[in-house]
Structures are given as structure tokens and as C-alpha cells.
Design a protein around this motif. Sequence first.
Motif, PDB file in Angstrom:
ATOM      1  N   LEU A   1     -24.029-124.695  65.506  1.00  0.00           N
ATOM      2  CA  LEU A   1     -23.358-124.119  66.662  1.00  0.00           C
ATOM      3  C   LEU A   1     -22.157-123.368  66.097  1.00  0.00           C
ATOM      4  N   LEU A   2     -22.140-122.054  66.280  1.00  0.00           N
ATOM      5  CA  LEU A   2     -21.139-121.174  65.668  1.00  0.00           C
ATOM      6  C   LEU A   2     -20.244-120.615  66.773  1.00  0.00           C
ATOM      7  N   VAL A   3     -19.067-121.193  66.926  1.00  0.00           N
ATOM      8  CA  VAL A   3     -18.209-120.888  68.065  1.00  0.00           C
ATOM      9  C   VAL A   3     -17.057-119.983  67.657  1.00  0.00           C
ATOM     10  N   ALA A   4     -16.896-118.902  68.402  1.00  0.00           N
ATOM     11  CA  ALA A   4     -15.800-117.943  68.192  1.00  0.00           C
ATOM     12  C   ALA A   4     -15.749-117.438  66.753  1.00  0.00           C
ATOM     13  N   PRO A   5     -16.843-116.840  66.269  1.00  0.00           N
ATOM     14  CA  PRO A   5     -16.820-116.351  64.879  1.00  0.00           C
ATOM     15  C   PRO A   5     -15.752-115.279  64.695  1.00  0.00           C
ATOM     16  N   SER A   6     -14.855-115.511  63.758  1.00  0.00           N
ATOM     17  CA  SER A   6     -13.800-114.532  63.478  1.00  0.00           C
ATOM     18  C   SER A   6     -14.347-113.416  62.601  1.00  0.00           C
ATOM     19  N   ASP A   7     -13.850-112.222  62.835  1.00  0.00           N
ATOM     20  CA  ASP A   7     -14.212-111.069  62.021  1.00  0.00           C
ATOM     21  C   ASP A   7     -13.161-110.922  60.928  1.00  0.00           C
ATOM     22  N   THR A   8     -13.475-111.404  59.745  1.00  0.00           N
ATOM     23  CA  THR A   8     -12.516-111.382  58.642  1.00  0.00           C
ATOM     24  C   THR A   8     -12.194-109.964  58.170  1.00  0.00           C
ATOM     25  N   GLU A   9     -12.963-108.974  58.628  1.00  0.00           N
ATOM     26  CA  GLU A   9     -12.715-107.582  58.269  1.00  0.00           C
ATOM     27  C   GLU A   9     -11.823-106.865  59.285  1.00  0.00           C
ATOM     28  N   ALA A  10     -11.529-107.527  60.401  1.00  0.00           N
ATOM     29  CA  ALA A  10     -10.742-106.896  61.463  1.00  0.00           C
ATOM     30  C   ALA A  10      -9.257-106.865  61.110  1.00  0.00           C
ATOM     31  N   ASP A  11      -8.566-105.856  61.607  1.00  0.00           N
ATOM     32  CA  ASP A  11      -7.123-105.752  61.390  1.00  0.00           C
ATOM     33  C   ASP A  11      -6.373-106.936  62.004  1.00  0.00           C
ATOM     34  N   SER A  12      -6.945-107.532  63.044  1.00  0.00           N
ATOM     35  CA  SER A  12      -6.285-108.650  63.728  1.00  0.00           C
ATOM     36  C   SER A  12      -6.426-109.969  62.977  1.00  0.00           C
ATOM     37  N   TYR A  13      -7.247-109.994  61.931  1.00  0.00           N
ATOM     38  CA  TYR A  13      -7.468-111.266  61.229  1.00  0.00           C
ATOM     39  C   TYR A  13      -6.257-111.610  60.354  1.00  0.00           C
ATOM     40  N   PRO A  14      -5.833-112.873  60.376  1.00  0.00           N
ATOM     41  CA  PRO A  14      -4.653-113.275  59.578  1.00  0.00           C
ATOM     42  C   PRO A  14      -4.866-113.075  58.080  1.00  0.00           C
ATOM     43  N   THR A  15      -3.787-112.816  57.382  1.00  0.00           N
ATOM     44  CA  THR A  15      -3.848-112.671  55.928  1.00  0.00           C
ATOM     45  C   THR A  15      -3.796-114.057  55.277  1.00  0.00           C
ATOM     46  N   GLY A  16      -4.128-114.096  54.001  1.00  0.00           N
ATOM     47  CA  GLY A  16      -4.001-115.333  53.241  1.00  0.00           C
ATOM     48  C   GLY A  16      -5.307-115.963  52.818  1.00  0.00           C
ATOM     49  N   THR A  17      -6.421-115.519  53.377  1.00  0.00           N
ATOM     50  CA  THR A  17      -7.712-116.060  52.959  1.00  0.00           C
ATOM     51  C   THR A  17      -8.216-115.260  51.757  1.00  0.00           C
ATOM     52  N   LYS A  18      -9.052-115.903  50.923  1.00  0.00           N
ATOM     53  CA  LYS A  18      -9.587-115.216  49.739  1.00  0.00           C
ATOM     54  C   LYS A  18     -11.111-115.330  49.705  1.00  0.00           C
ATOM     55  N   GLY A  19     -11.762-114.177  49.582  1.00  0.00           N
ATOM     56  CA  GLY A  19     -13.203-114.153  49.382  1.00  0.00           C
ATOM     57  C   GLY A  19     -14.045-114.168  50.645  1.00  0.00           C
ATOM     58  N   PHE A  20     -13.429-114.066  51.813  1.00  0.00           N
ATOM     59  CA  PHE A  20     -14.186-114.136  53.061  1.00  0.00           C
ATOM     60  C   PHE A  20     -14.598-112.767  53.588  1.00  0.00           C
ATOM     61  N   THR A  21     -14.361-111.720  52.797  1.00  0.00           N
ATOM     62  CA  THR A  21     -14.862-110.391  53.147  1.00  0.00           C
ATOM     63  C   THR A  21     -15.754-109.918  52.014  1.00  0.00           C
ATOM     64  N   PRO A  22     -16.765-109.134  52.308  1.00  0.00           N
ATOM     65  CA  PRO A  22     -17.173-108.719  53.645  1.00  0.00           C
ATOM     66  C   PRO A  22     -17.792-109.879  54.428  1.00  0.00           C
ATOM     67  N   MET A  23     -17.888-109.695  55.724  1.00  0.00           N
ATOM     68  CA  MET A  23     -18.531-110.704  56.561  1.00  0.00           C
ATOM     69  C   MET A  23     -19.988-110.855  56.127  1.00  0.00           C
ATOM     70  N   PRO A  24     -20.465-112.083  55.989  1.00  0.00           N
ATOM     71  CA  PRO A  24     -21.865-112.287  55.614  1.00  0.00           C
ATOM     72  C   PRO A  24     -22.784-111.911  56.777  1.00  0.00           C
ATOM     73  N   LEU A  25     -23.812-111.160  56.464  1.00  0.00           N
ATOM     74  CA  LEU A  25     -24.775-110.728  57.480  1.00  0.00           C
ATOM     75  C   LEU A  25     -26.194-111.180  57.125  1.00  0.00           C
ATOM     76  N   ASN A  26     -26.295-112.279  56.382  1.00  0.00           N
ATOM     77  CA  ASN A  26     -27.598-112.820  55.996  1.00  0.00           C
ATOM     78  C   ASN A  26     -28.201-113.628  57.144  1.00  0.00           C
ATOM     79  N   ARG A  27     -29.519-113.578  57.243  1.00  0.00           N
ATOM     80  CA  ARG A  27     -30.213-114.379  58.254  1.00  0.00           C
ATOM     81  C   ARG A  27     -30.107-115.851  57.861  1.00  0.00           C
ATOM     82  N   LEU A  28     -29.741-116.688  58.806  1.00  0.00           N
ATOM     83  CA  LEU A  28     -29.613-118.109  58.539  1.00  0.00           C
ATOM     84  C   LEU A  28     -30.993-118.758  58.514  1.00  0.00           C
ATOM     85  N   PRO A  29     -31.236-119.677  57.575  1.00  0.00           N
ATOM     86  CA  PRO A  29     -32.557-120.296  57.462  1.00  0.00           C
ATOM     87  C   PRO A  29     -32.724-121.523  58.366  1.00  0.00           C
TER      88      PRO A  29
END
Length: 172
Positions: free
Chosen positions: A86-114
Motif C-alpha cells: 500500500l503506497l500512500v502519498a508517494p512524494s515526487d523526489t524530483e519536484a521543486d517542492s521536495y525537501p532537500t537533504g536526501t541522497k540517491g532518491f532521484t530519479p524517481m523509480p519507474l520500474n514495474r513492481l513484481p
Amino acid sequence: MNVLIVPGLGNSGEGHWQTIWEQTRGFERVQQNDWETPVREDWVARLDEAVVAAGTEDVVLVGHSLACCTIANWAAAHPRKIRGALLVAPSDTEADSYPTGTKGFTPMPLNRLPFRSIAVASTNDFYVTPERARQFADAWGSELVVIGPAGHINVASGFGEWPEGLVLLNQL
């Protein structure tokens, strides 16, 4: 069914539906070493350890915000068979509104989940537009549930126990 609560940036504090579910339902929280300045590889590794310890095939992940990105990255790196997510409120780590300080979470993963997944989005989430939420859900192969103007689906948006979320969880 083993339910693992996977919080996002900052962890989910008192009054957050994830915390309430953990306390009232006996779900287990995936612990991270750094909730404020996370590194993707570390978060993915902690998630994998928790899934393996829980017994994989009967696991359902309940992610909020940055945890949705973490779960998608984890699925690409560790394609384990689990019951769903259950994936609730997925944040867009590439958006200008996303907070700084995270490392390695861009680009957003677009792989099909198994595994089966349900993505839950709001029409006025500060961290993701409805269009991007739909793009993520489509890429992940997730059923998308849009719950209207619900902010970031957290305490600040007025979400406490969130029984509607438990209904979605039970669909998995």
C-alpha cells in the motif's frame, strides 16, 4: 499476513495513521538509521532486512511519502515475492517542492513492481501533483485510488486512525 510499516522522511510521529496502526494492530515498523537525511542505499538495505526477517511471501508493505520511492527502489534491487504494498502519498523526489537533504532518491523509480500494489494519492498534495501520482502508479503497475483534497495524507492533513486506509490494506 505480516504488515511492515515503512515511514517516510522524518518517520511517522504520534497521531500519524502509521503509528496508530502499529500500536493498535501490532504491525512492525521498519527502522531506519537516519530519518532526517536518508541515503537511498541505506533505506533499501534496512527494508530488505525487515522483509527477509518477516518471511517475505506473506508480507505487505505500508509505505508513506518517501517510503513509496524506497519500496520501488527496493523492488528493483531485490525482486522478492511479497504479498503486496500500500503506497500512500508517494512524494515526487524530483519536484521543486521536495525537501532537500536526501541522497540517491532521484530519479524517481519507474520500474514495474513484481507484486500487487495500491497507490493512494490526494488532489492537493504539496509533494506530488495528481499527474505525477498517476504516472508513478501506472509505471509501478499499481491500482490508483485518488481520495480527493487530502493534503499529504498525514497528521497535518487531519489523518489519524484512517479506517479507509485499513479497508485498502485489507484488499491486499
